[in-house]
Design a protein around this motif. Structure first.
Motif: not given
Length: 241
Positions: A121-123, A126
Motif C-alpha cells: 500500500t502507499d502507507d 512510505e
C-alpha cells in the motif's frame, strides 16, 4: 546361416542411475549451480514416490498423474508449487526419453487460477522507504533500507543484486554492471542520482575493497538470499520500522 545383427536394447536403468546421468548432463551444459540444486530439491519427492531403484522404463504418464494426486493429498503444496515440482520432474523425464530409457509421453502441468499478487500500500511503501536514523539504527537496518532502494531503482533479481561487487558501481559514469543474471548475459544499467547518493553514503559506512560484495552481512561477507528475503519481508511491518 549366420544370425543377423540387430540393435541391442538399452540396458535397464534405475531412477537414481538415470537422475545421476541427468545431473551430469546439466553440468556439461554448464547450467547454474542454483538450477542444478533446484533439480535435486524438486525431484526428491518424486524419486521417493516411484522408488529410487525402480526401473526408469516403467515410468508412464499414469505414474506422473498418480504423483500429482499424491502431492495434493500428502503435502501442503498448492497448485503453483505442484507445477514447480512438475517442471523439474518433466526436465528429468524428457532427458530420459531422449536417451530412450523410457517411452515418450507428454508431462502436462496442472491448471492454476491466477490470482492478483498482493502489493504494498502507499502507507507501507512510505514506511518501507523511510530513511532510518543513522545515529540510532544498526548496520543491518541501514543496509536493508539501502538494499530496498537499490532493488526499486534497478529492478534486479535478488541473486543478481547480491552478486554486485563494489567495483561494479561506476559513480563517475553513472553506471552499474550486472555480472550475474538468469540468462548469464551481463548488463549495464544507469545509476540514478538519487541511488548514487544513497550508495555513496552507504559505502562510507560499509567500507571494503572493490572486489568485495556491495551488500554484505555485518562481518563483511556476501549476503545470503534467504536471509535478505526474510528481512525485506518483515521490514514492512509496523513493529519493524
Amino acid at each position: 546361416m549366420k544370425q543377423a545383427i540387430t540393435m541391442s536394447k538399452t540396458a535397464s536403468m534405475t531412477v537414481d542411475g538415470a537422475f545421476e546421468l541427468f545431473i551430469r548432463k546439466c553440468k556439461v551444459k554448464n547450467l547454474s549451480e542454483n538450477s542444478i540444486n533446484s533439480y535435486w530439491q524438486k525431484t526428491i519427492i518424486f524419486k521417493d514416490f516411484v522408488g529410487h531403484e525402480t526401473d526408469i522404463s516403467t515410468i508412464t504418464e499414469n505414474t506422473v498423474d498418480d504423483y500429482i494426486l499424491y502431492l495434493r493429498d500428502n503435502t501442503k503444496a498448492n497448485e503453483i508449487t505442484v507445477n514447480s515440482y512438475l517442471r523439474s520432474v518433466r526436465a528429468f523425464l524428457y532427458y530420459c526419453m531422449e536417451c530412450n530409457y523410457l517411452e515418450r509421453f507428454v508431462v502436462h502441468l496442472t491448471k492454476v487460477e491466477k490470482k492478483i499478487k498482493e502489493t504494498y500500500t502507499d502507507d507501507e511503501l512510505e514506511r518501507l522507504l523511510t530513511r532510518p536514523d543513522i545515529g540510532k539504527c544498526s548496520f543491518t537496518e541501514f543496509k536493508t533500507w539501502v538494499f530496498e532502494n537499490y532493488l526499486l531503482a534497478t529492478g534486479n533479481r535478488l541473486t543478481s543484486a547480491l552478486n554486485v561487487r563494489i567495483q561494479d558501481i561506476n559513480f563517475n559514469d553513472g553506471l552499474i554492471t550486472i555480472r550475474k543474471t538468469k540468462n548469464r548475459r551481463q548488463q549495464i544499467l544507469p545509476l540514478s542520482n538519487t541511488l548514487s547518493g544513497i550508495l555513496m553514503e552507504y559505502l562510507e559506512i560499509r567500507g571494503g575493497t572493490g572486489e568485495e560484495y556491495l551488500f554484505c552481512n555485518v562481518y563483511g561477507e556476501k549476503g545470503r538470499s534467504n536471509r535478505t528475503r526474510r528481512i525485506c519481508t518483515v521490514s514492512k511491518r509496523e513493529d519493524c520500522r
